[in-house]
Design an enzyme around this catalytic site. Sequence first.
Site, PDB file in Angstrom:
ATOM      1  CB  ILE A 147      -1.008   0.040   1.172  1.00 27.99           C
ATOM      2  CG1 ILE A 147      -0.314  -0.291   2.494  1.00 27.99           C
ATOM      3  CG2 ILE A 147      -2.189  -0.881   0.920  1.00 27.99           C
ATOM      4  CD1 ILE A 147      -1.205  -0.092   3.702  1.00 27.99           C
ATOM      5  CD  GLU A 204       8.459   0.502  -3.520  1.00 29.61           C
ATOM      6  OE1 GLU A 204       7.762   0.669  -4.526  1.00 29.61           O
ATOM      7  OE2 GLU A 204       9.363  -0.325  -3.434  1.00 29.61           O
ATOM      8  N   GLY A 205       8.076   4.187   0.052  1.00 32.22           N
ATOM      9  CA  GLY A 205       8.758   5.475   0.179  1.00 32.22           C
ATOM     10  C   GLY A 205      10.258   5.292   0.145  1.00 32.22           C
ATOM     11  CG  PHE A 251      13.846   6.569   4.841  1.00 33.05           C
ATOM     12  CD1 PHE A 251      15.214   6.346   4.795  1.00 33.05           C
ATOM     13  CD2 PHE A 251      13.376   7.859   4.670  1.00 33.05           C
ATOM     14  CE1 PHE A 251      16.092   7.397   4.591  1.00 33.05           C
ATOM     15  CE2 PHE A 251      14.253   8.914   4.462  1.00 33.05           C
ATOM     16  CZ  PHE A 251      15.619   8.686   4.423  1.00 33.05           C
ATOM     17  CB  VAL A 262       3.423   0.543   4.114  1.00 31.42           C
ATOM     18  CG1 VAL A 262       2.307   0.216   5.097  1.00 31.42           C
ATOM     19  CG2 VAL A 262       4.396   1.537   4.743  1.00 31.42           C
ATOM     20  CG  ASP A 270       8.305  14.071   6.159  1.00 32.56           C
ATOM     21  OD1 ASP A 270       8.231  15.063   5.401  1.00 32.56           O
ATOM     22  OD2 ASP A 270       8.489  12.916   5.729  1.00 32.56           O
TER      23      ASP A 270
HETATM   24  P1  ADP Z   1       7.573   6.216   4.643  1.00 30.40           P
HETATM   25  O1  ADP Z   1       8.617   6.489   5.677  1.00 30.40           O
HETATM   26  O2  ADP Z   1       8.032   5.244   3.622  1.00 30.40           O
HETATM   27  O3  ADP Z   1       7.001   7.463   4.054  1.00 30.40           O
HETATM   28  P2  ADP Z   1       4.973   5.897   5.979  1.00 30.40           P
HETATM   29  O4  ADP Z   1       4.866   5.492   7.413  1.00 30.40           O
HETATM   30  O5  ADP Z   1       4.704   7.321   5.661  1.00 30.40           O
HETATM   31  O6  ADP Z   1       6.407   5.443   5.442  1.00 30.40           O
HETATM   32  O7  ADP Z   1       3.998   4.989   5.119  1.00 30.40           O
HETATM   33  C1  ADP Z   1       3.977   5.076   3.703  1.00 30.40           C
HETATM   34  C2  ADP Z   1       2.556   4.976   3.186  1.00 30.40           C
HETATM   35  O8  ADP Z   1       1.971   3.729   3.580  1.00 30.40           O
HETATM   36  C3  ADP Z   1       1.607   6.044   3.737  1.00 30.40           C
HETATM   37  O9  ADP Z   1       1.668   7.239   3.001  1.00 30.40           O
HETATM   38  C4  ADP Z   1       0.259   5.347   3.606  1.00 30.40           C
HETATM   39  O10 ADP Z   1      -0.234   5.433   2.278  1.00 30.40           O
HETATM   40  C5  ADP Z   1       0.597   3.885   3.899  1.00 30.40           C
HETATM   41  N1  ADP Z   1       0.382   3.600   5.339  1.00 30.40           N
HETATM   42  C6  ADP Z   1       1.270   3.743   6.343  1.00 30.40           C
HETATM   43  N2  ADP Z   1       0.737   3.401   7.537  1.00 30.40           N
HETATM   44  C7  ADP Z   1      -0.553   3.054   7.297  1.00 30.40           C
HETATM   45  C8  ADP Z   1      -1.655   2.627   8.127  1.00 30.40           C
HETATM   46  N3  ADP Z   1      -1.525   2.481   9.432  1.00 30.40           N
HETATM   47  N4  ADP Z   1      -2.847   2.373   7.517  1.00 30.40           N
HETATM   48  C9  ADP Z   1      -2.979   2.508   6.187  1.00 30.40           C
HETATM   49  N5  ADP Z   1      -1.998   2.899   5.360  1.00 30.40           N
HETATM   50  C10 ADP Z   1      -0.781   3.172   5.886  1.00 30.40           C
HETATM   51 MG    MG Z   2       5.735   8.916   4.748  1.00 31.23          MG
END
Ligand code: ADP
Ligand code: MG
Length: 398
Positions: A29, A31-32, A34, A37, A180
Site C-alpha cells: 500500500i 513505498e517510500g 525509507f 508498507v 515531516d
Molecule cells: P515512509 O517512511 O516510507 O514514508 P509511511 O509510514 O509514511 O512510510 O507509510 C507510507 C505509506 O503507507 C503512507 O503514506 C500510507 O499510504 C501507507 N500507510 C502507512 N501506515 C498506514 C496505516 N496504518 N494504515 C494505512 N496505510 C498506511
Molecule cells: Mg511517509
Amino acid sequence: VDETVREDMMKLKDTFPEIADRFRLINRIGEGTFSTVYKAEDLQFYGNYRKEWEIFGQAQDREAEEWGKPPSKRRKMNGAPDDQHRPRYVALKKIYVTSSPIRIQNELELLHDLRGCKSVCPLITAFRYQDQVVAVLPYFPHTDFRIQYRTFMVADMRHYLWSLLTALKSVHSHEIIHRDIKPTNFLYNPDLKEGVLVDFGLAERQGSEYSSPCLCSHQSYVRRGRILSSYFSKNPPTNGISSGYPKADSRPSRRANRAGTRGFRAPEVLLKCTSQTTKIDMWSVGVILLTLLGRRFPFFNSADDIDAMIEMASIFGTRRMKAAAAMHGQIFETNLPTIGEKGYSWEKLVKWSSCVEDLTESESQATRLLSGLMELDPSKRLSAEEALEHEFFTEPIL
Ligand code: ADP
Ligand code: MG
C-alpha cells in the site's frame, strides 16, 4: 497483486516466520524512501471466535474493518472478543536496512512514547531479524489527498485540520517534532471525518540539536541590547557588514537539521536555524491549508532550498524575508527583479490561486488561520493548541 509485489511479500514471509504465521499479506500500500508498507490481515484477530464470525459474511466483514477506526467511531459489535484494541487489518511497515539502526530505534521509541495519543497511529508491535525491522500498525482506511483536495468544501477543511491539529497538540505536548507533516503522512478518512498521523521516521525530540543555539533563541538578549560577540564570531553578522562571501572562511559552516520534504519546510529550517521547535510542524500545516484553500497541489514546487526561499520571498517580499533571515543570524539578498519589497496578503493569494473574486466568510476565517500558521517568525506562529482555539473552529459559519 503485481508479480514483483508477490515476490516481495514471499521474501518478507521467509525472513520473518512469525509474520507468516500470524498475518496474511494482502497487498503493498505504500513505498517510500525509507520503507515499504503492506496491508495484512491479523489471523489471530478473532481468536476462538473466528469461525462464528466468518458465517456473518460480507456485511459483518465490512464492520470488522471498522476495528481499524478510532474507538469513538467504532460501532458496537455484539459478542466481540475482549481484546478490543486488536484490529483485524494491519499495516506492516518494513523499514529499509539503509535507514540507520539509530533512526529505526528512534522511530519506534517515539511511537511508543506517543501511544494513546489521539489521532496518532499506534504501534502494535515490531519484529526484528538481524538488521531488518517490521513495525505493525493498525490499518487505517483513507483516501488519496491528490484526489480528495479538489472536492473539499470549507467544512471538510475544518474537519481535516481539526483532526491534524489534535494529533499535533498531543505530539507537541511530548516535546516531539514530527518534521515531516504533509498529506501522505496524515491518513484522512472523509467518512469518519478523522485522520491519523503516521511516519515518525524523521521525528525528533525538541532541543536534541547538538550545535550552538541559534540567535533566535537569544531574542530577549537582543532586545536588551547586549552584544552577542561570542555568537557573531561563528555566524555572519546581520547588519551593516558587506554580504560578500569571504574566500578563506575558517569558521565552521553552520549545520542544522534540514530533514523534511521540499515544499513543506519552514523558513527557519531553510535558514538553518539551530534551535528548531515544534513550530516547524505548524508551518507545514499552513502549507496544507494553503493547498486546500488555493486548490493547488503541490502549492510550492521548488527544486532546492534556495528555490524554496525565492518562492517564499515572492509571497512575503524582501523586507520581511530579510527580517526573518536576520532573526537566525543570516543574510537574505536577492537581485531578482520580480520580487518586490512588500509582498502580498494571504487573502489576495488565496483569491488568485483559487481563481475566485471574493471569499466567503468561512473562507476568510480559514485564510486568517492560514496567516497565523504561515508566519515567518516561529515565536509568533500559532501553536497547535492556539490554532484549535481559532475562530475558524470556535465560531464556525456553517
Ligand atoms: P515512509 O517512511 O516510507 O514514508 P509511511 O509510514 O509514511 O512510510 O507509510 C507510507 C505509506 O503507507 C503512507 O503514506 C500510507 O499510504 C501507507 N500507510 C502507512 N501506515 C498506514 C496505516 N496504518 N494504515 C494505512 N496505510 C498506511
Ligand atoms: Mg511517509
